[in-house]
Structure formats: structure tokens, C-alpha cells
Design a protein around this motif. Structure first.
Motif, PDB file in Angstrom:
ATOM      1  N   ARG A 628       0.837  -1.212   0.000  1.00 16.17           N
ATOM      2  CA  ARG A 628       0.000   0.000   0.000  1.00 16.17           C
ATOM      3  C   ARG A 628       0.867   1.255   0.000  1.00 16.17           C
ATOM      4  O   ARG A 628       0.556   2.237  -0.685  1.00 16.17           O
ATOM      5  CB  ARG A 628      -0.921  -0.013   1.215  1.00 16.17           C
ATOM      6  CG  ARG A 628      -2.003  -1.097   1.160  1.00 16.17           C
ATOM      7  CD  ARG A 628      -3.008  -0.920   2.287  1.00 16.17           C
ATOM      8  NE  ARG A 628      -3.872  -2.098   2.369  1.00 16.17           N
ATOM      9  CZ  ARG A 628      -3.743  -3.060   3.294  1.00 16.17           C
ATOM     10  NH1 ARG A 628      -2.783  -2.964   4.217  1.00 16.17           N
ATOM     11  NH2 ARG A 628      -4.541  -4.092   3.297  1.00 16.17           N
ATOM     12  N   ARG A 629       1.952   1.225   0.780  1.00 12.61           N
ATOM     13  CA  ARG A 629       2.846   2.392   0.815  1.00 12.61           C
ATOM     14  C   ARG A 629       3.500   2.618  -0.544  1.00 12.61           C
ATOM     15  O   ARG A 629       3.644   3.759  -0.991  1.00 12.61           O
ATOM     16  CB  ARG A 629       3.908   2.207   1.902  1.00 12.61           C
ATOM     17  CG  ARG A 629       3.359   2.360   3.318  1.00 12.61           C
ATOM     18  CD  ARG A 629       4.485   2.447   4.341  1.00 12.61           C
ATOM     19  NE  ARG A 629       5.257   1.221   4.411  1.00 12.61           N
ATOM     20  CZ  ARG A 629       4.932   0.167   5.161  1.00 12.61           C
ATOM     21  NH1 ARG A 629       3.827   0.205   5.913  1.00 12.61           N
ATOM     22  NH2 ARG A 629       5.697  -0.900   5.202  1.00 12.61           N
ATOM     23  N   ALA A 633       3.092   5.923  -2.836  1.00 14.55           N
ATOM     24  CA  ALA A 633       4.248   6.679  -3.318  1.00 14.55           C
ATOM     25  C   ALA A 633       4.187   6.861  -4.812  1.00 14.55           C
ATOM     26  O   ALA A 633       4.578   7.902  -5.331  1.00 14.55           O
ATOM     27  CB  ALA A 633       5.542   5.955  -2.907  1.00 14.55           C
TER      28      ALA A 633
END
Length: 633
Positions: A628-629, A633
Motif C-alpha cells: 500500500r505504501r 508513493a
């Protein structure tokens, strides 16, 4: 790597060098190879596994290098691509030699208009052959079917020879051979390298070989050395021979084929450990009939055909087909003359469903090719073998043993070198193993498994390459997830594989599921690929005839058949599959293996040691959060 390659070439040694994606392997072996050739020790043969890599070398890397190095080397280096004779159009075949398979009615004889789809392609080939400068099949766009190409090409053994051919001075293949003979670097493929090792004299004389994608060498050599017999092959050989063999010899060959064909249809598919008495008798008769027919044809050709190149070419084609049948039949019967543990070849029967027809093929293949390579490749030349995947379980030994590089053997001493990778795998990639799942079975995927896959793809926002152990598995997963995912999901078989990969790379959210051809060679750098999912450890099928026979042979000599064959096979594919993730310095992502055996079984340590040194976890929440990160990004 360049220094190590230079030292090996200069000293006449063997080198196995592992270099990760992005290292610049081609530059690291081409620069010292060009220097060696400039010093008068060329040509250097560079063998590749794929057409894409051949094109990269001859269209990008070598032109830039020859321009750059011409001043320090004192002259402009020369390079050429060298392919088998069958890759070039044959002007003698086009100019009148009999067509393959006895094609009648291929064209309208009055207007020379194509009467069939095959005829349309052949007419286009004739027109193209008048305009092309190279005669190289790869330059024909769009391409044609193999059946159409056979109407305008010959193999090396079918060729009547440049001195006897009316087109010998203008032959496409001979022109390519001449360019290769004058080159410093000759780019070829593993299949032709194998033919050179098995037959000798195909490639220009050389003392140094570079094998790129060396992890595929054994499979390519094995494929070249595999003999095949089918009812279709016998029928084609008999029809080709009909014009040149006496009725008695031709009739005997036809009868032998008629006796063998029903056996190929009725006998069970799979590996044969015992030779069926009726099959043995039919194969023996086929071999003898083919040999007799060849002898009769040679006498007829010498006495009746004179120097007619078209007839000579057609007769030579027929003779080659008969000789191949005879050799394969003799190999098949001869392999059963030894005790099971002492056999060096294996025979099996394969069946293919082609529409409404079932095609049966009898195959015979060598269990090992290391001895051939040791004698015909390594004993005579300095060889550099390179790939991103050469160490399995952290060692070069598994592949070196398959190649025939035995440290105790005569003339096969070698050095292994891992030059590492420009990527920081521990910071750029995660290896996630779904330990909480049940080991995969044969009954398809459970709801728990499919939910795990769905959650991973959702967390990644698509951007997923799914590598499956079979096409059935890929299609099952696609059918189960396609409607519930909010991102496009492509499956191998929906379209041409190359077009699917292009679509996957161009649309960031898209997912692509597929099987073996996607495990290797797919190069998608950037944000379109953040997650590589491997459904299960890719062990060979238990009923794979060649791999199971190799396992048995390893155990017969006191080894661990599972580790030497199955685990090595799986480690190589796992490493190749995981290698799809990081393709550029900015890439980041996850390799997710949904098979808990990678961490729960003892052999898992060997398999994990074969993978890039990613940071590892078995926590699904940790890996979903990371994905998810990355998506954010």
C-alpha cells in the motif's frame, strides 16, 4: 566481470560468472572478446538463448562498441550473426527443387495463383525472395507458418552443396557463413552451438566461446539431441522417397510404418522402462527398411539423376528424413539393451490433441549431456558461461555438474565467480512466503488461497505479474478473480504473449497471469510491476519422463535424486521468476510465494538460498502494508 572474462580468455580457462540484472553482462564479455579478436585469437563465438538477446547484441551493443573501440584497437572490429541454414531461403528450392511433403495442387498451374492459404504464403515468399538481400526469415514481416517456410528452405543436411548448386555463388546461407568467417565476433544461438558440439564443423573455427543465458544450455542441447518418430514423419519420408526408391524398398518402408502406427496409438503414454515386444519388432523393421531404402536411393541417384540440382536436392531431402528415422529407431531399441540403472537414454510416448485428431510421438533423449559438452566444447575451447542465475543453493556446482564441468575431470577445470548485482535487494524487495496457507494440492485453489491472492493484488493496486505452475492454474485464478478485482486482469492465451506483456507494461494498474514463458525473459521496469506472485514451488511433474528418469539415475549412483533433479529444477525457475521484479535501479516491490513449503520443508533453505537476497517475511499484514505504501508513493 570484464577483468575475469579477460583473464579466462587470455589464459584459455573456463569461467562461470553470475551477474545480476543491470550489471551490463554483454559489455563485460564483449569488450574483452573484441580485444582478444583484435589480437588475432578470434573469432569469438557468442551464443544466446533468445532472438531478443541476439538482436540486442547485433543491433545495439556491438555497433556502439565497434564505433567506440575502433581507435584503441587500431581497426574497426567486425561482427556477424550466424544462424542455421534452415533460417535462410534456398534459391535452389525456390527455383525448381521439389516442394516438401509432395504438395500437389499448391498453385493454379495455369495462372500460378495460390489455390490454398498455404499457397498464398508460399507465393509471397517467392516474391520476397526476389527482393531480400539477406534471405533471413526473421526479416520477413509479417511472418509465415513453419509449413510454408519449409517450401522455400532446406536444412544443412538437405543442401546439395554450394559447388553443385546453380545458385551456390549467390546463396543466402553461404553469404551469411562467409560474413561469419570474416568476423571477430559471431553471434549465434544455443541450438546451433549444440549442433556444432554434436555434429562438429557447423560454426567457423574458434577457440573461445561465450554462453549467455547459460542456465538454459542443458535444455537446449538436450532438445537438439532428442529423436522423434511419428506416423506423420514416416508417411512424409515414404512419400518423399517414392520418386527415387524402387517399389520393393519403398513398399517395405510403407509396411513398416503401417505396422508401427497403430502401436503408437494404442500403447499408453509416458516413460517406457520395458520395451513392448511388438513395438521393438516394429522399430527394428522400420530402421532396417529405412536403411535399405537409403541404400537403394543412393544407387538410383548416382545412376539416374546426373547433375540435376533440383532432383538432387529433393533426393537428398528424402535421404536425410530416412536416415533420421533409422537412427532414432536404432537408438530407441538400443537403449533397452542395458540394465535399467545403466541406461544413458530414456524413451517415452507423447500424445497431443490437435483439434479432432490425436497425434502420437515416440521420443528418445539422453539422460545427461555433460559428457558430450565436456568432450566437444570444454575440452577444445575456453568457455565463459554467464547468466543472472547460475548459483543454486548458493553454489555453482549443480549447474556445473550438468554442463560436464567436473573439477576432477581432464581439461574441465573451471572457476565460479558471482560479481553481485547493482541492486540493493534487501532495501528494494521483499520475499513474502504465505506460511499460513495449506500446501497446494491437485484439486485447484481453495477459497483461502484465492482470498490471499485477491488481498495482495488489492494492496498493490494491480501491478501484478502472476506466475503459475500450469496454464490450467492461471486460467482458474483468472476466472475466480477477474470479476471481483477493480483493475484489468489479463491471462496468457487471451492474445499473443508479446502483446499482453506490452499492454501490461503500458497500463500501470493491469495484472497479467501466465505460465512458463513468463517466468523468464519478461522485462517490465518501473511502476507497472510491483508484485510478482508465484503460486507454488515449480517442481517438475512427477510423470515427466525425462526428469523422472534423471532422478532415478541419480539415485542409482548413490545421489539424492530429489535434490539433484527436482529441487535444482525448481530453484532455477524460482530464481528466474523472482528476477522479474527488479529491472531498474528505481524498482521496488514484493515477490510473494503462496506455497508454505518454501519455509516449512528442509529443502526450502536450499531454494531460498537460490533467490536474490530480499528482506524476508511471512506476515501478511506487513507485506500488504508495504504494498500500500508503494502504491501511495
Amino acid at each position: 566481470m570484464a577483468q575475469a572474462v579477460w583473464s579466462a580468455m587470455a589464459d584459455g580457462q573456463h569461467l562461470a560468472v553470475q551477474a545480476g540484472t543491470g550489471t551490463g553482462k554483454s559489455l563485460a564479455y564483449l569488450v574483452p572478446a573484441l580485444r582478444i579478436a583484435a589480437d588475432g585469437r578470434g573469432p569469438v563465438i557468442v551464443s544466446t538463448a533468445t532472438i531478443a538477446l541476439q538482436r540486442q547484441l547485433v543491433e545495439r551493443d556491438l555497433p556502439r562498441l565497434t564505433d567506440t573501440l575502433s581507435v584503441p584497437l587500431g581497426r574497426a572490429p567486425r561482427f556477424a550473426i550466424f544462424k542455421g541454414r534452415g533460417n535462410y531461403a534456398c534459391k535452389n528450392r525456390i527455383g525448381g527443387a521439389a516442394s516438401d511433403d509432395g504438395q500437389d495442387g499448391l498453385f493454379d498451374q495455369d495462372a500460378f495463383e495460390p489455390a490454398t492459404p498455404l499457397g498464398q504464403q508460399v507465393k509471397r515468399l517467392h516474391e520476397w525472395a526476389n527482393d531480400t538481400e539477406s534471405g533471413d526469415r526473421d526479416e520477413l514481416v509479417p511472418g509465415v507458418t513453419d509449413q510454408a517456410w519449409r517450401q522455400v528452405s532446406v536444412t544443412a543436411r538437405e543442401c546439395v552443396g554450394a559447388s553443385r548448386c546453380p545458385f551456390g555463388s549467390d546463396c543466402f546461407s553461404e553469404n551469411a557463413r562467409q560474413k561469419a568467417a570474416e568476423a571477430d565476433i559471431v553471434v549465434t544461438n544455443h541450438a546451433l552451438l549444440a549442433i556444432d558440439a554434436l555434429v562438429d564443423g557447423v560454426l567457423p573455427g574458434h577457440d573461445i566461446v561465450v554462453v549467455d543465458a547459460a542456465h538454459e544450455l542443458v535444455d537446449r542441447v538436450t532438445s537438439v539431441a532428442t529423436g522423434e518418430i511419428s506416423a506423420t514423419a514416416i508417411d512424409v519420408a515414404a512419400r518423399r522417397a517414392a520418386n527415387f526408391a524402387p517399389d520393393t524398398a519403398h513398399g517395405r518402408l510403407t509396411e513398416a510404418g503401417n505396422a508401427l502406427s497403430p502401436l503408437l496409438t494404442s500403447l499408453p503414454a509416458g516413460r517406457m522402462d520395458e520395451l513392448d515386444i511388438h513395438l521393438g519388432a516394429a522399430l527394428t523393421e522400420l530402421g532396417e527398411a529405412a536403411r535399405s531404402c537409403v541404400a537403394e536411393m543412393r544407387a538410383h541417384v548416382k545412376k539416374e539423376l546426373g547433375e540435376d540440382p533440383a532432383q538432387q536436392g529433393a533426393a537428398q531431402t528424402a535421404i536425410v528424413g530416412l536416415e533420421d528415422l533409422a537412427v532414432t529407431a536404432e537408438r530407441a531399441v538400443g537403449s533397452f539393451e542395458f540394465y535399467l540403472e545403466e541406461r544413458d537414454e530414456v524413451m517415452w510416448l507423447e500424445r497431443y490433441e490437435t483439434g479432432v485428431q490425436t497425434t502420437a510421438q515416440l521420443k528418445v533423449a539422453p539422460l545427461e549431456v555433460g559428457e558430450v559438452l565436456a568432450e566437444s566444447l570444454f575440452a577444445e575451447r575456453s568457455v565463459v558461461l554467464t547468466s543472472a542465475t547460475l548459483t543454486l543453493g548458493g553454489s555453482f556446482e549443480p549447474l556445473a555438474q550438468q554442463w560436464g564441468l567436473d573439477p576432477g575431470g581432464m581439461g574441465t577445470e573451471w572457476e565460479g565467480l558471482d560479481v553481485g548485482s547493482p541492486f540493493n535487494h534487501g532495501r528494494s524487495g521483499i520475499l513474502y512466503v504465505a506460511r499460513h496457507l495449506q500446501p497446494p494440492g491437485r484439486d485447484g485453489y481453495s477459497d483461502e488461497y484465492l482470498e490471499e491472492l485477491w488481498e495482495l493484488i488489492q494492496a498493490a493496486g494491480g501491478r501484478t505479474l502472476g506466475l503459475f505452475s500450469s496454464m490450467r492454474a492461471a486460467k482458474q485464478a483468472t476466472a475466480a478473480l477477474r470479476d471481483s478485482l477493480k483493475v484489468p486482469l489479463l491471462c496468457q492465451g487471451d492474445d499473443a504473449t508479446g502483446l499482453l506483456v506490452k499492454q501490461f507494461a503500458e497500463d500501470e494498474a493491469t495484472c497479467l497471469f501466465g505460465t512458463l514463458s513468463l517466468w523468464q525473459g519478461v522485462d517490465v521496469p518501473g511502476p507497472s510491476l510491483r508484485l510478482v506472485v508465484i503460486d507454488r514451488i515449480p517442481f517438475p511433474r512427477p510423470d515427466d519422463p525425462l526428469q523422472s528418469a534423471r532422478t532415478r539415475a541419480a539415485e542409482a549412483r548413490g545421489g539424492n535424486g530429489f535434490m539433484e533433479v527436482s529441487a535444482t529444477h525448481a530453484a532455477l525457475l524460482l530464481a528466474q521468476g523472482a528476477g522479474r521484479l527488479l529491472r531498474s535501479m528505481d524498482d521496488k516491490g514484493v515477490v510473494a510465494v503462496l506455497d508454505p513449503r518454501l519455509v516449512t520443508k528442509r529443502y526450502g533453505e536450499f531454494l531460498r538460498a537460490s533467490l536474490p537476497p530480499f528482506w524476508q517475511t511471512t506476515d501478511p499484514e506487513v507485506v500488504r502494508g508495504a504494498l500500500r505504501r508503494l502504491g501511495g508513493a
